[in-house]
Write an enzyme that holds these catalytic residues in place. Structure first.
Site, PDB file in Angstrom:
ATOM      1  N   HIS A  17       0.116  -9.846   4.944  1.00 49.81           N
ATOM      2  CA  HIS A  17      -1.092  -9.309   5.240  1.00 49.81           C
ATOM      3  C   HIS A  17      -1.987 -10.344   6.057  1.00 49.81           C
ATOM      4  O   HIS A  17      -1.849 -11.664   5.863  1.00 49.81           O
ATOM      5  CB  HIS A  17      -2.099  -9.033   4.049  1.00 49.81           C
ATOM      6  CG  HIS A  17      -1.599  -8.005   3.206  1.00 49.81           C
ATOM      7  ND1 HIS A  17      -0.906  -8.307   2.020  1.00 49.81           N
ATOM      8  CD2 HIS A  17      -1.660  -6.638   2.892  1.00 49.81           C
ATOM      9  CE1 HIS A  17      -0.361  -7.337   1.450  1.00 49.81           C
ATOM     10  NE2 HIS A  17      -1.123  -6.196   1.868  1.00 49.81           N
ATOM     11  N   ASP A  54      -3.232 -13.083   3.758  1.00 49.67           N
ATOM     12  CA  ASP A  54      -2.099 -13.813   3.130  1.00 49.67           C
ATOM     13  C   ASP A  54      -2.148 -15.125   3.633  1.00 49.67           C
ATOM     14  O   ASP A  54      -1.439 -16.229   3.123  1.00 49.67           O
ATOM     15  CB  ASP A  54      -0.844 -13.161   3.037  1.00 49.67           C
ATOM     16  CG  ASP A  54      -0.792 -11.908   2.404  1.00 49.67           C
ATOM     17  OD1 ASP A  54      -1.908 -11.507   1.252  1.00 49.67           O
ATOM     18  OD2 ASP A  54       0.171 -10.873   2.344  1.00 49.67           O
ATOM     19  N   MET A  64       7.540  -7.490   9.822  1.00 46.58           N
ATOM     20  CA  MET A  64       6.448  -6.740   9.419  1.00 46.58           C
ATOM     21  C   MET A  64       5.441  -7.338   9.042  1.00 46.58           C
ATOM     22  O   MET A  64       5.248  -8.506   8.390  1.00 46.58           O
ATOM     23  CB  MET A  64       6.795  -5.640   8.102  1.00 46.58           C
ATOM     24  CG  MET A  64       6.090  -4.840   7.532  1.00 46.58           C
ATOM     25  SD  MET A  64       4.618  -5.483   6.622  1.00 46.58           S
ATOM     26  CE  MET A  64       5.223  -4.760   4.884  1.00 46.58           C
ATOM     27  N   GLU A 121       2.045   4.020   4.431  1.00 51.44           N
ATOM     28  CA  GLU A 121       2.471   3.988   2.882  1.00 51.44           C
ATOM     29  C   GLU A 121       1.639   4.879   1.918  1.00 51.44           C
ATOM     30  O   GLU A 121       0.569   4.263   1.908  1.00 51.44           O
ATOM     31  CB  GLU A 121       2.557   2.467   2.585  1.00 51.44           C
ATOM     32  CG  GLU A 121       2.997   2.172   1.324  1.00 51.44           C
ATOM     33  CD  GLU A 121       2.901   0.645   0.833  1.00 51.44           C
ATOM     34  OE1 GLU A 121       2.926  -0.087   1.613  1.00 51.44           O
ATOM     35  OE2 GLU A 121       3.216   0.554  -0.268  1.00 51.44           O
ATOM     36  N   LYS A 127       0.416   6.321  -1.508  1.00 49.09           N
ATOM     37  CA  LYS A 127       0.145   5.970  -2.835  1.00 49.09           C
ATOM     38  C   LYS A 127      -0.678   7.041  -3.422  1.00 49.09           C
ATOM     39  O   LYS A 127      -1.856   7.463  -2.912  1.00 49.09           O
ATOM     40  CB  LYS A 127      -0.340   4.676  -3.131  1.00 49.09           C
ATOM     41  CG  LYS A 127      -0.390   4.057  -4.462  1.00 49.09           C
ATOM     42  CD  LYS A 127      -0.625   2.600  -4.558  1.00 49.09           C
ATOM     43  CE  LYS A 127      -0.756   2.181  -5.880  1.00 49.09           C
ATOM     44  NZ  LYS A 127      -1.095   0.750  -5.934  1.00 49.09           N
ATOM     45  N   GLU A 181       7.303   3.746  -1.121  1.00 51.27           N
ATOM     46  CA  GLU A 181       7.652   2.766  -1.974  1.00 51.27           C
ATOM     47  C   GLU A 181       8.046   3.509  -3.272  1.00 51.27           C
ATOM     48  O   GLU A 181       7.212   4.535  -3.740  1.00 51.27           O
ATOM     49  CB  GLU A 181       6.222   2.099  -2.379  1.00 51.27           C
ATOM     50  CG  GLU A 181       6.473   0.935  -3.586  1.00 51.27           C
ATOM     51  CD  GLU A 181       5.207  -0.075  -3.563  1.00 51.27           C
ATOM     52  OE1 GLU A 181       4.807  -0.485  -2.504  1.00 51.27           O
ATOM     53  OE2 GLU A 181       4.703  -0.011  -4.770  1.00 51.27           O
ATOM     54  N   HIS A 226       5.164   4.141  -6.034  1.00 47.39           N
ATOM     55  CA  HIS A 226       4.182   4.932  -5.405  1.00 47.39           C
ATOM     56  C   HIS A 226       4.666   6.596  -5.789  1.00 47.39           C
ATOM     57  O   HIS A 226       3.957   7.283  -6.435  1.00 47.39           O
ATOM     58  CB  HIS A 226       3.868   4.823  -4.178  1.00 47.39           C
ATOM     59  CG  HIS A 226       3.147   3.369  -3.682  1.00 47.39           C
ATOM     60  ND1 HIS A 226       2.897   3.257  -2.710  1.00 47.39           N
ATOM     61  CD2 HIS A 226       3.020   2.375  -4.884  1.00 47.39           C
ATOM     62  CE1 HIS A 226       2.279   1.724  -2.999  1.00 47.39           C
ATOM     63  NE2 HIS A 226       2.324   1.428  -4.011  1.00 47.39           N
ATOM     64  N   ASP A 278       9.652   0.149   0.853  1.00 48.90           N
ATOM     65  CA  ASP A 278       9.068  -0.928  -0.292  1.00 48.90           C
ATOM     66  C   ASP A 278      10.007  -0.540  -1.493  1.00 48.90           C
ATOM     67  O   ASP A 278       9.743   0.452  -2.125  1.00 48.90           O
ATOM     68  CB  ASP A 278       7.478  -0.764  -0.669  1.00 48.90           C
ATOM     69  CG  ASP A 278       6.651  -1.344   0.457  1.00 48.90           C
ATOM     70  OD1 ASP A 278       7.321  -2.123   1.480  1.00 48.90           O
ATOM     71  OD2 ASP A 278       5.477  -1.389   0.525  1.00 48.90           O
ATOM     72  N   ASP A 291       0.207   0.878 -12.221  1.00 47.15           N
ATOM     73  CA  ASP A 291       1.042   0.183 -11.107  1.00 47.15           C
ATOM     74  C   ASP A 291       1.909  -1.225 -11.384  1.00 47.15           C
ATOM     75  O   ASP A 291       1.111  -1.849 -11.337  1.00 47.15           O
ATOM     76  CB  ASP A 291       0.107   0.121 -10.110  1.00 47.15           C
ATOM     77  CG  ASP A 291       0.725  -0.288  -8.668  1.00 47.15           C
ATOM     78  OD1 ASP A 291       1.989  -0.523  -8.636  1.00 47.15           O
ATOM     79  OD2 ASP A 291       0.005  -0.748  -7.718  1.00 47.15           O
ATOM     80  N   ASP A 341       4.882  -2.629 -10.398  1.00 51.17           N
ATOM     81  CA  ASP A 341       5.522  -3.540  -9.260  1.00 51.17           C
ATOM     82  C   ASP A 341       6.668  -4.270 -10.105  1.00 51.17           C
ATOM     83  O   ASP A 341       6.482  -5.815  -9.710  1.00 51.17           O
ATOM     84  CB  ASP A 341       4.311  -4.474  -8.694  1.00 51.17           C
ATOM     85  CG  ASP A 341       3.528  -3.730  -7.540  1.00 51.17           C
ATOM     86  OD1 ASP A 341       4.096  -2.756  -7.087  1.00 51.17           O
ATOM     87  OD2 ASP A 341       2.584  -4.211  -7.328  1.00 51.17           O
ATOM     88  N   ASP A 379       8.687  -4.924  -2.638  1.00 50.95           N
ATOM     89  CA  ASP A 379       7.146  -5.149  -2.923  1.00 50.95           C
ATOM     90  C   ASP A 379       6.770  -5.146  -4.537  1.00 50.95           C
ATOM     91  O   ASP A 379       6.477  -4.075  -4.889  1.00 50.95           O
ATOM     92  CB  ASP A 379       6.580  -3.804  -2.140  1.00 50.95           C
ATOM     93  CG  ASP A 379       5.008  -4.199  -2.256  1.00 50.95           C
ATOM     94  OD1 ASP A 379       4.485  -5.352  -2.539  1.00 50.95           O
ATOM     95  OD2 ASP A 379       4.226  -3.170  -1.892  1.00 50.95           O
TER      96      ASP A 379
HETATM   97  C1  GCO Z   1       0.259  -1.700  -3.474  1.00 45.51           C
HETATM   98  C2  GCO Z   1       0.714  -1.625  -2.271  1.00 45.51           C
HETATM   99  C3  GCO Z   1       0.626  -2.971  -1.433  1.00 45.51           C
HETATM  100  C4  GCO Z   1       1.076  -2.604   0.170  1.00 45.51           C
HETATM  101  C5  GCO Z   1       0.739  -3.617   0.985  1.00 45.51           C
HETATM  102  C6  GCO Z   1       1.499  -3.588   2.278  1.00 45.51           C
HETATM  103  O1  GCO Z   1       0.459  -0.925  -4.349  1.00 45.51           O
HETATM  104  O2  GCO Z   1      -0.401  -2.544  -3.782  1.00 45.51           O
HETATM  105  O3  GCO Z   1       2.388  -1.237  -2.517  1.00 45.51           O
HETATM  106  O4  GCO Z   1       1.659  -3.808  -1.827  1.00 45.51           O
HETATM  107  O5  GCO Z   1       2.465  -2.427   0.244  1.00 45.51           O
HETATM  108  O6  GCO Z   1      -0.656  -3.898   0.950  1.00 45.51           O
HETATM  109  O7  GCO Z   1       0.641  -2.788   3.043  1.00 45.51           O
HETATM  110 MN    MN Z   2       3.759  -1.343  -1.058  1.00 42.02          MN
HETATM  111 MN    MN Z   3       2.701  -0.711  -4.425  1.00 43.95          MN
END
Ligand code: GCO
Ligand code: MN
Ligand code: MN
Length: 389
Positions: free
Chosen positions: A56, A59, A90, A183, A185, A219, A222, A247, A257, A259, A289
């Site tokens: 990002h 970041d 990306m 993306e 979610k 993702e 998601h 992702d 969430d 991850d 991700d």
């Molecule tokens: C989340 C998302 C993020 C995006 C990221 C890239 O659930 O927080 O998956 O990780 O993928 O902001 O755009």
């Molecule tokens: Mn993501």
């Molecule tokens: Mn995510």
């Protein structure tokens, strides 16, 4: 770890600065790891064998950096990429951390916030392209509501379209070689996020001015958060020619969430996903991700990154074994056997064929009588995945 699963550049395994750089903050607890600088992350990812690193805008460049600071950060980041042979395929915009985005970015009620979101994205696109990005991701974490009393979803959709159309034109006008990957979610951080699933995003893309430039970044977690089958969603994106990026992570359905490391939780769905990606010949980045458990130190973060790639490669090998397994393939061939009497209808319409089919008398009892041996096939797969086959 054995190195027969060593990542290769053609695997295109990528991580985000924000993923391996995650310091383990959660809603209940403070960070547990010291932050790594972008250059340190590049070195760490090169050490574990990754292909690239994504980011990002913030970041890499803090939101309040001066122009001079920005240029210096970008210079040292690009130098580290070159030095270690890593790509930055990306880039994306942080449109969620700053309190200005508390009501959304492109879909905020306040037109000044919507304009600021577009402004921030244009600058982040410039930054991404400067570092070599060819895919630009849009994750609308704040694009949603807690209460639908606050805005019309029809207006919000129109504002989202307006922003994406504007930004597509900007990319074209600047001569950028960039495709957009949206993306979806379903929720978190908003109570409900607009465009909750791959299917809804696919429908939306068709309403944009430049639909060819825009695809998906689905993702795992998601779709699983929504209780859906991720492999089916990815297949639909692929079929539509819209699988621009992916992702990978893991998630216990019905939880917050999480991850998790890729394939940490749902091994069988992860297998089906890898099998699909490999069989269709997806050749885009495989982006993880996800982040390390909060229990980990810096070495644990490396273990996490290695684990994501290793699991992918093991599952890829299992997919090859599945394709070569005579017993499994024999049973599948029986279940899917072609019929001389009923050929495929794809492209085969004629009035004569339609009339013949309409008048045909089917033996429903016979159609219903055949067992398909799916129990056998699935257990053979379980044996294969568990290493007893
Ligand atoms: C989340 C998302 C993020 C995006 C990221 C890239 O659930 O927080 O998956 O990780 O993928 O902001 O755009
Ligand atoms: Mn993501
Ligand atoms: Mn995510």
């Amino acid at each position: 770890m054995s190195d027969s699963y060593r990542p290769q550049p053609e695997d295109k395994f990528t991580f985000g600065l924000w993923t391996v750089g995650n310091v383990g903050r959660d809603p209940f607890g403070e960070p547990v790891r010291a932050p790594f600088s972008p250059v340190e992350i590049v070195r760490m990812l090169a050490d574990v064998g990754a292909y690239g690193v994504n980011f990002h805008d913030n970041d890499l460049v803090p939101i309040d950096a001066t122009a001079r600071e920005r240029d210096e950060i970008v210079r040292s980041f690009k130098e580290a990429l070159d030095e270690r042979g890593l790509k930055a395929p990306m880039a994306t915009t942080n449109l969620f951390t700053d309190p200005a985005f508390r009501d959304g970015a492109f879909t905020a009620n306040d037109p000044a916030v919507r304009a600021y979101a577009i402004h921030k994205t244009m600058r982040a696109m410039d930054l991404g392209v400067e570092c070599g990005a060819t895919t630009y991701v849009f994750w609308g974490g704040r694009e949603g509501t807690e209460s639908d009393a606050t805005k019309s979803p029809v207006d919000a959709l129109a504002w989202m379209r307006e922003a994406l159309n504007f930004l597509c034109e900007y990319a074209v006008d600047q001569g950028y070689d960039l495709r957009f990957a949206l993306e979806p979610k379903p929720n978190e951080p908003r109570g409900d996020i607009y465009f909750p699933t791959v299917g809804s995003m696919l429908g939306f893309i068709g309403t944009l001015d430049r639909p060819d430039m825009v695809g998906l970044n689905p993702e795992v977690a998601h779709e699983h958060m929504a209780g859906l089958n991720f492999t089916h969603a990815v297949a639909q994106a692929w079929d539509a020619g819209k699988l621009f990026h992916i992702d990978l992570n893991d998630q216990n359905p019905g939880r917050y969430d999480q991850d998790f490391r890729f394939a940490a939780h749902n091994l069988k769905p992860a297998f089906f996903l890898v099998k699909l990606l490999e069989e269709v010949g997806y050749d885009g980045p495989r982006h993880f991700d996800a982040h390390a458990y909060r229990t980990e130190d810096a070495e644990g973060v490396r273990d996490f990154a290695r684990g994501c790639m290793r699991s992918y490669l093991i599952l890829k090998e299992k997919a090859q074994a599945f394709a070569q397994d005579e017993a499994i393939q024999g049973l599948l061939a029986e279940a899917q056997q072609a019929s001389a009497e009923f050929p495929s209808y794809a492209g085969g319409y004629s009035r004569q064929a339609a009339e013949a089919l309409r008048e045909h008398s089917f033996d429903r009892g016979q159609l219903a009588s055949r067992g398909l041996a799916y129990e056998k096939i699935d257990q053979l797969l379980t044996d294969l995945l568990l290493g007893v086959r």
